[in-house]
Design an enzyme around this catalytic site. Structure first.
Site, PDB file in Angstrom:
ATOM      1  N   GLN A 204     -34.203  -4.155 -35.625  1.00 44.58           N
ATOM      2  CA  GLN A 204     -34.304  -3.591 -36.963  1.00 44.58           C
ATOM      3  C   GLN A 204     -33.167  -2.911 -37.425  1.00 44.58           C
ATOM      4  O   GLN A 204     -32.690  -1.760 -36.817  1.00 44.58           O
ATOM      5  CB  GLN A 204     -35.615  -2.527 -37.375  1.00 44.58           C
ATOM      6  CG  GLN A 204     -35.932  -2.312 -38.880  1.00 44.58           C
ATOM      7  CD  GLN A 204     -36.545  -0.719 -38.496  1.00 44.58           C
ATOM      8  OE1 GLN A 204     -36.277  -0.044 -37.972  1.00 44.58           O
ATOM      9  NE2 GLN A 204     -37.387  -0.691 -39.977  1.00 44.58           N
TER      10      GLN A 204
ATOM     11  N   SER B  69     -31.167   1.678 -40.546  1.00 46.15           N
ATOM     12  CA  SER B  69     -30.148   3.061 -40.452  1.00 46.15           C
ATOM     13  C   SER B  69     -28.789   2.950 -40.339  1.00 46.15           C
ATOM     14  O   SER B  69     -28.526   2.132 -39.543  1.00 46.15           O
ATOM     15  CB  SER B  69     -31.058   4.010 -39.462  1.00 46.15           C
ATOM     16  OG  SER B  69     -32.321   4.254 -39.460  1.00 46.15           O
TER      17      SER B  69
ATOM     18  N   SER C 272     -32.593   0.191 -32.096  1.00 43.65           N
ATOM     19  CA  SER C 272     -33.372   0.004 -30.690  1.00 43.65           C
ATOM     20  C   SER C 272     -33.476  -1.467 -30.148  1.00 43.65           C
ATOM     21  O   SER C 272     -33.820  -2.264 -31.278  1.00 43.65           O
ATOM     22  CB  SER C 272     -34.986   0.327 -30.945  1.00 43.65           C
ATOM     23  OG  SER C 272     -35.032   1.896 -31.434  1.00 43.65           O
TER      24      SER C 272
ATOM     25  N   GLU D 196     -44.289  -0.807 -39.664  1.00 46.70           N
ATOM     26  CA  GLU D 196     -43.647   0.035 -38.461  1.00 46.70           C
ATOM     27  C   GLU D 196     -44.587   1.443 -38.266  1.00 46.70           C
ATOM     28  O   GLU D 196     -44.840   1.766 -37.229  1.00 46.70           O
ATOM     29  CB  GLU D 196     -42.199   0.471 -38.941  1.00 46.70           C
ATOM     30  CG  GLU D 196     -41.681   1.585 -38.027  1.00 46.70           C
ATOM     31  CD  GLU D 196     -40.254   1.600 -38.246  1.00 46.70           C
ATOM     32  OE1 GLU D 196     -39.609   1.404 -39.190  1.00 46.70           O
ATOM     33  OE2 GLU D 196     -39.462   2.156 -37.464  1.00 46.70           O
TER      34      GLU D 196
ATOM     35  N   SER E 173     -38.902  10.569 -40.388  1.00 43.86           N
ATOM     36  CA  SER E 173     -39.288  11.812 -39.719  1.00 43.86           C
ATOM     37  C   SER E 173     -40.622  12.345 -40.444  1.00 43.86           C
ATOM     38  O   SER E 173     -41.023  12.007 -41.217  1.00 43.86           O
ATOM     39  CB  SER E 173     -38.452  12.698 -40.181  1.00 43.86           C
ATOM     40  OG  SER E 173     -38.257  13.230 -41.603  1.00 43.86           O
ATOM     41  N   ASN E 174     -41.059  13.412 -39.536  1.00 45.76           N
ATOM     42  CA  ASN E 174     -42.379  14.017 -39.924  1.00 45.76           C
ATOM     43  C   ASN E 174     -42.498  14.421 -41.426  1.00 45.76           C
ATOM     44  O   ASN E 174     -43.290  14.407 -42.151  1.00 45.76           O
ATOM     45  CB  ASN E 174     -42.808  15.118 -39.078  1.00 45.76           C
ATOM     46  CG  ASN E 174     -43.456  14.694 -37.611  1.00 45.76           C
ATOM     47  OD1 ASN E 174     -43.368  13.608 -37.439  1.00 45.76           O
ATOM     48  ND2 ASN E 174     -43.620  15.439 -36.738  1.00 45.76           N
TER      49      ASN E 174
HETATM   50  C1  FAD Z   1     -36.125   6.339 -30.953  1.00 49.87           C
HETATM   51  C2  FAD Z   1     -35.421   6.028 -32.445  1.00 49.87           C
HETATM   52  C3  FAD Z   1     -35.442   4.900 -32.391  1.00 49.87           C
HETATM   53  C4  FAD Z   1     -35.134   4.386 -33.792  1.00 49.87           C
HETATM   54  N1  FAD Z   1     -34.852   3.029 -34.078  1.00 49.87           N
HETATM   55  C5  FAD Z   1     -34.076   2.442 -35.389  1.00 49.87           C
HETATM   56  C6  FAD Z   1     -34.311   1.155 -35.461  1.00 49.87           C
HETATM   57  O1  FAD Z   1     -34.481   0.299 -34.426  1.00 49.87           O
HETATM   58  N2  FAD Z   1     -33.809   0.713 -36.551  1.00 49.87           N
HETATM   59  C7  FAD Z   1     -33.388   1.734 -37.592  1.00 49.87           C
HETATM   60  O2  FAD Z   1     -32.798   1.113 -38.474  1.00 49.87           O
HETATM   61  N3  FAD Z   1     -33.471   2.941 -37.523  1.00 49.87           N
HETATM   62  C8  FAD Z   1     -33.927   3.227 -36.166  1.00 49.87           C
HETATM   63  N4  FAD Z   1     -33.832   4.895 -36.028  1.00 49.87           N
HETATM   64  C9  FAD Z   1     -33.551   5.752 -36.960  1.00 49.87           C
HETATM   65  C10 FAD Z   1     -34.561   6.218 -37.624  1.00 49.87           C
HETATM   66  O3  FAD Z   1     -35.153   5.666 -38.535  1.00 49.87           O
HETATM   67  C11 FAD Z   1     -33.842   7.744 -38.572  1.00 49.87           C
HETATM   68  O4  FAD Z   1     -33.338   8.312 -37.662  1.00 49.87           O
HETATM   69  C12 FAD Z   1     -34.625   8.427 -39.231  1.00 49.87           C
HETATM   70  O5  FAD Z   1     -35.134   7.665 -40.420  1.00 49.87           O
HETATM   71  C13 FAD Z   1     -33.998   9.582 -39.901  1.00 49.87           C
HETATM   72  O6  FAD Z   1     -32.891   9.547 -40.268  1.00 49.87           O
HETATM   73  P1  FAD Z   1     -31.694  10.205 -39.815  1.00 49.87           P
HETATM   74  O7  FAD Z   1     -31.462  10.421 -38.375  1.00 49.87           O
HETATM   75  O8  FAD Z   1     -30.359   9.780 -40.635  1.00 49.87           O
HETATM   76  O9  FAD Z   1     -32.103  11.811 -40.318  1.00 49.87           O
HETATM   77  P2  FAD Z   1     -31.688  12.508 -41.884  1.00 49.87           P
HETATM   78  O10 FAD Z   1     -32.199  11.469 -42.889  1.00 49.87           O
HETATM   79  O11 FAD Z   1     -30.448  13.003 -42.040  1.00 49.87           O
HETATM   80  O12 FAD Z   1     -32.730  13.660 -41.844  1.00 49.87           O
HETATM   81  C14 FAD Z   1     -32.119  15.220 -41.132  1.00 49.87           C
HETATM   82  C15 FAD Z   1     -33.410  15.918 -41.392  1.00 49.87           C
HETATM   83  O13 FAD Z   1     -33.500  16.177 -42.744  1.00 49.87           O
HETATM   84  C16 FAD Z   1     -35.108  15.766 -42.838  1.00 49.87           C
HETATM   85  N5  FAD Z   1     -35.042  15.171 -44.342  1.00 49.87           N
HETATM   86  C17 FAD Z   1     -34.446  14.467 -44.959  1.00 49.87           C
HETATM   87  N6  FAD Z   1     -34.798  14.001 -46.056  1.00 49.87           N
HETATM   88  C18 FAD Z   1     -35.837  14.748 -46.320  1.00 49.87           C
HETATM   89  C19 FAD Z   1     -36.527  15.022 -47.554  1.00 49.87           C
HETATM   90  N7  FAD Z   1     -36.485  14.257 -48.433  1.00 49.87           N
HETATM   91  N8  FAD Z   1     -37.473  15.900 -47.313  1.00 49.87           N
HETATM   92  C20 FAD Z   1     -37.648  16.690 -46.485  1.00 49.87           C
HETATM   93  N9  FAD Z   1     -36.808  16.637 -45.395  1.00 49.87           N
HETATM   94  C21 FAD Z   1     -35.950  15.666 -45.435  1.00 49.87           C
HETATM   95  C22 FAD Z   1     -35.500  15.140 -41.832  1.00 49.87           C
HETATM   96  O14 FAD Z   1     -37.211  15.112 -41.668  1.00 49.87           O
HETATM   97  C23 FAD Z   1     -34.543  15.483 -40.790  1.00 49.87           C
HETATM   98  O15 FAD Z   1     -35.288  16.627 -39.942  1.00 49.87           O
HETATM   99  C24 FAD Z   1     -34.630   5.170 -34.687  1.00 49.87           C
HETATM  100  C25 FAD Z   1     -34.575   6.274 -34.612  1.00 49.87           C
HETATM  101  C26 FAD Z   1     -35.095   7.186 -33.309  1.00 49.87           C
HETATM  102  C27 FAD Z   1     -35.227   8.382 -33.123  1.00 49.87           C
END
Ligand code: FAD
Length: 399
Positions: A118, A121, A153, A236, A361-362
């Site tokens: 997928q 991100s 992933s 998902e 995220s949660n």
């Molecule tokens: C093990 C793993 C596998 C993954 N696999 C894939 C994959 O196969 N393909 C893919 O595309 N992506 C993948 N991801 C990425 C994943 O979808 C993103 O990490 C996730 O959506 C969070 O985005 P970010 O890391 O950019 O954090 P950010 O969006 O920058 O968030 C940072 C912090 O801000 C908080 N936050 C952000 N926006 C808000 C809001 N509106 N309200 C409250 N809090 C908020 C978040 O909860 C977090 O604590 C994977 C991630 C992990 C950990």
């Protein structure tokens, strides 16, 4: 064939064919073993049980699927490489793909002959994935892709990816996105591993430099990528939330009970109380997920309740880590050389935060539940109606 007969066949197949632990093997050999098992299970009619026969499935009901799950839970099946395809990309193709796409891609996806990833991100677009900057520009009978994805992933062994790219920067961000099928072996695709804090490298950065894909590689409509993304994210969340911890997973309920016995804590009333609480949550979540899957198989979208499943799964895992800490204390942080059980536990604990991030995220799940289930006011979205080209947020560059 009755469900009981189906179950008996599945039980016999698993007893004969389920591979033993693969952790000691090299990654390439692990993958080969996983593919061998997936193909054998598919050929035995045990994969794609509820999927339409027209696209390589068995066309059976969730009762057969449930029977298989209940038998499979006793084994450590190597299904991880196929989870993104089977739980996310495949169901999205079923919902939105053309007949030709479903015919071409779904049977090898189910059999494990072709693996999917997928590609959503990006460094500046995670929770707010609609801010993505990877571009797809139409050129005659091709689309040309440029940009970078991250945390992908399984990209290192994937054959195809479901890619979100911006096809129109002149409309607001949610409206100018399209989902594509990308052959991961196309010239211009570069995959680089990323290591997480377990020491493993389950995900990657993926770069696209003038990657050409055919015009008919669009999933759904051009400009309809946001709907496609929501469709996939819905699948998902059920897929991640529904993955019961089992087999040799050190944080599975049965293994925590075993840990309590080994540490002579099984009679401690506080430990027993915590284990009982965990069991109740695990059962409740498993039943909730069964209900969501049955609804999905009957054609009704679980909507925001998928976020409840995903959030509850992530929280259950933290509960398991707390319980392990209560039982084993400092034995979780230091151990004798060569104690592989302790090492596996450490890896599982270090991998726990990932569940609260991957697939949304949660905090993001709570936002969705608050807005779409509890009816709380929506978060302000100042960029909702602004053309993407004019946005000055995140890592936005002029496309
Ligand atoms: C093990 C793993 C596998 C993954 N696999 C894939 C994959 O196969 N393909 C893919 O595309 N992506 C993948 N991801 C990425 C994943 O979808 C993103 O990490 C996730 O959506 C969070 O985005 P970010 O890391 O950019 O954090 P950010 O969006 O920058 O968030 C940072 C912090 O801000 C908080 N936050 C952000 N926006 C808000 C809001 N509106 N309200 C409250 N809090 C908020 C978040 O909860 C977090 O604590 C994977 C991630 C992990 C950990």
């Amino acid at each position: 064939m009755s469900v009981d007969e189906f179950r008996a066949g599945a039980r016999e197949f698993l007893a004969r064919n389920a591979p033993g632990p693969l952790a000691e093997l090299e990654p390439a050999e692990q993958l080969r073993a996983a593919k061998r098992f997936q193909a054998a299970a598919y050929d035995a009619g045990l994969i794609g049980i509820t999927w339409p026969t027209e696209y390589g499935g068995r066309g059976l009901s969730t009762a057969e699927q449930q029977a298989y799950n209940e038998e499979a839970v006793h084994y450590d099946l190597p299904s991880a490489p196929f989870m993104v395809g089977m739980g996310m990309c495949g169901p999205t193709l079923l919902d939105l793909g053309s007949h030709e796409q479903k015919t071409r891609y779904l049977p090898p996806l189910l059999r494990g002959d072709e693996i999917w990833c997928q590609l959503f991100s990006e460094p500046g677009a995670g929770s707010d994935v609609a801010s993505l900057q990877t571009r797809a520009v139409r050129d005659d009978d091709s689309w040309v892709i440029n940009g970078q994805k991250v945390w992908t992933s399984g990209a290192q062994f994937s054959d195809f990816g479901a890619l979100l790219a911006r096809t129109d920067p002149d409309v607001p961000k949610h409206r100018g996105i399209t989902m594509f099928i990308v052959d991961m072996r196309s010239p211009g695709v570069t995959v680089r591993p990323l290591r997480d804090m377990t020491g493993r490298a389950p995900f990657n950065e993926v770069y696209f430099d003038d990657v050409r894909i055919p015009a008919d590689a669009v999933i759904g409509e051009v400009g309809g990528g946001w709907l496609a993304a929501l469709t996939m994210l819905g699948h998902e969340r059920i897929s991640i939330g529904g993955s019961v911890r089992r087999g040799s997973d050190p944080l599975a309920y049965d293994n925590l009970v075993e840990l309590a016995r080994r540490q002579n804590r099984a009679d401690d009333p506080v430990v027993r109380d915590r284990l009982a609480e965990m069991y109740a949550h695990e059962r409740a979540l498993a039943l909730f997920n069964t209900k969501l899957r049955q609804e999905a198989a009957a054609g009704s979208s679980p909507g925001a309740r998928g976020s409840v499943a995903k959030l509850a799964g992530a929280e259950l895992l933290w509960r398991a880590v707390d319980t392990a800490g209560l039982i084993a204390g400092s034995a979780l942080t230091s151990w004798e050389d060569g104690d592989s059980a302790a090492e596996e536990m450490a890896i599982a604990i270090n991998g726990t935060p990932a569940m609260s991030i991957a697939g949304g995220s949660n905090q993001v799940q709570r936002n969705i539940i608050g807005e779409r289930i509890l009816g709380l006011p929506k978060e302000p979205q100042v960029d909702r109606d602004v053309p993407f080209r004019e946005l000055k947020v995140g890592t936005q560059r002029t496309p």
